[in-house]
Design an enzyme around this catalytic site. Structure first.
Site, PDB file in Angstrom:
ATOM      1  N   ASP A  12       0.832  -1.187   0.000  1.00  0.00           N
ATOM      2  CA  ASP A  12       0.000   0.000   0.000  1.00  0.00           C
ATOM      3  C   ASP A  12       0.869   1.241   0.000  1.00  0.00           C
ATOM      4  OD1 ASP A  12      -2.462   1.275  -0.121  1.00  0.00           O
ATOM      5  OD2 ASP A  12      -3.322  -0.078   1.353  1.00  0.00           O
ATOM      6  N   THR A  13       0.204   2.371  -0.192  1.00  0.00           N
ATOM      7  CA  THR A  13       0.889   3.650  -0.342  1.00  0.00           C
ATOM      8  C   THR A  13      -0.048   4.740   0.136  1.00  0.00           C
ATOM      9  OG1 THR A  13      -0.023   3.855  -2.550  1.00  0.00           O
ATOM     10  CG2 THR A  13       2.169   2.938  -2.419  1.00  0.00           C
ATOM     11  N   ASN A  14       0.433   5.968   0.132  1.00  0.00           N
ATOM     12  CA  ASN A  14      -0.484   7.104   0.149  1.00  0.00           C
ATOM     13  C   ASN A  14      -0.076   8.070  -0.947  1.00  0.00           C
ATOM     14  OD1 ASN A  14       1.550   8.893   1.262  1.00  0.00           O
ATOM     15  ND2 ASN A  14       1.039   8.122   3.302  1.00  0.00           N
TER      16      ASN A  14
END
Length: 395
Positions: free
Chosen positions: A288-290
């Protein structure tokens, strides 16, 4: 943009950190487009793969702080010290824990609690995780950020913070050394270009996946998407096969992926009469990332995607410094010295004759390129507002 990105190191520990990576795309008001590669980097001294999916042996050299400092030095209007002040306040005064942080602490509790620093900084005195609605105060991280504000980003690579990281790695059989930190350099991030229905697309290429975004859009350009209802099964089928083709070409050279001829060839493979068998991921790792996008009053635009790998990265929070070390998939599975691994991060901008039309990116690991494409199509082909496009159902 930099201040918001740094604030996320405090409030989004699942996905970003002082120890993390950042990929940046900038379009200046004068029309110049530049990329900054702040990928994490494997150390020089590597042994066998770590193989367990967490721990000090999976932690690479941080890249995000150097990348954001480079962006400020070259194009910013704030000082590095000023940029860090909102994040310092958030770390000192605390922020309200949301359900995603609580749920992830519960999900990964068995691995997170293996490491004293993680237990100390992200679990309560009674050993339980912080719950939704709690206030999480991070004094160790605040002190780290104050040191970065006072001494500059070199503190992390050559100064007092670097020495503390090195000592912690030595105590815990980690692989990052003082030499690894000193030699880290921010690189120019390649920028790729394409077009879609009269708009110019620019995105981060190289070890990012912006070329897949461009390929997917250029394949879809051959179809009348506006003529479909977005719930039409045939429309879903068409987009699904397009996304499959673009993802399958992830390791094709960028110059091939972004060519119209390549999109024309791949478009011929789409078959609306049958479904394709596709593998289902069962590795259990949630990448995941932002992402954040900013356009200022002068017309400068920035698209930044940050990550530490799967949720909470290596699962190791530094005992002294209070941040999570990132996780390197390659160090865990197939270590290569000084490797900057391929990522799905895809900071993207879609331009019209007046400048930035969409400044976008996405969280979601391998789902990032497809998410960007669907948002762009929802706006350009279906006339949605950006908020409507992002809120639309995904599959």
């Amino acid at each position: 943009a930099a201040a918001a990105a740094v604030a996320l190191w405090v409030t989004d520990p699942l996905m970003s950190s002082v120890g993390g990576r950042a990929q940046i795309l900038i379009r200046l008001a004068d029309g110049r487009v530049v990329g900054i590669d702040g990928a994490t980097q494997a150390p020089m001294r590597l042994g066998a793969p770590a193989g367990i999916g967490h721990g000090y042996q999976t932690a690479p050299v941080p890249g995000a702080p150097a990348a954001l400092a480079e962006m400020l030095d070259e194009y910013g209007s704030w000082s590095w010290g000023d940029v860090l002040q909102p994040a310092i306040r958030l770390a000192e005064e605390g922020f309200t824990v949301k359900s995603d942080v609580h749920d992830a602490l519960r999900t990964y509790e068995d691995r997170l609690t293996l490491y004293p620093g993680t237990r100390a900084h992200f679990f309560k005195a009674d050993g339980g995780p912080y719950t939704e609605g709690d206030t999480l105060v991070q004094p160790a991280l605040a002190a780290t950020l104050r040191t970065l504000a006072k001494e500059g980003v070199t503190a992390l690579y050559k100064g007092s913070l670097a020495r503390r990281i090195t000592r912690e790695m030595e105590r815990n059989a980690g692989l990052v050394t003082a030499d690894d930190l000193v030699q880290y350099q921010v690189l120019e991030g390649p920028v790729v270009e394409g077009s879609y229905r009269g708009h110019t697309i620019v995105a981060r290429g190289g070890n990012c996946d912006g070329a897949s975004v461009i390929e997917m859009l250029q394949i879809l350009e051959g179809f009348d998407l506006a003529g479909y209802d977005i719930t039409d099964p045939e429309y879903v089928h068409l987009l699904a096969q397009t996304l499959y083709l673009g993802n399958a070409d992830e390791y094709v050279p960028d110059w091939i992926q972004v060519s119209k001829a390549h999109a024309d060839r791949r478009r011929l493979e789409i078959d609306l009469s049958r479904a394709w068998p596709t593998p289902v991921r069962r590795d259990g790792l949630e990448g995941d990332t932002n992402h954040l996008s900013v356009v200022d009053a002068h017309g400068n635009a920035v698209s930044i995607t940050q990550s530490i790998g799967p949720n909470f990265g290596s699962k190791v929070a530094s005992e002294e410094l209070g941040f999570f070390f990132a996780y390197s998939y390659d160090m865990n599975d197939d270590p290569v010295p000084l490797q900057r691994e391929k990522t799905s991060q895809s900071p993207t901008m879609i331009l019209d004759e007046d400048g930035p039309f969409l400044v976008i990116g996405s969280a979601g690991s391998s789902r990032i390129p497809g998410s960007i494409v669907r948002a762009a199509v929802n706006v350009i082909d279906h006339g949605m507002s950006l908020q409507e496009a992002l809120a639309a159902r995904r599959w």
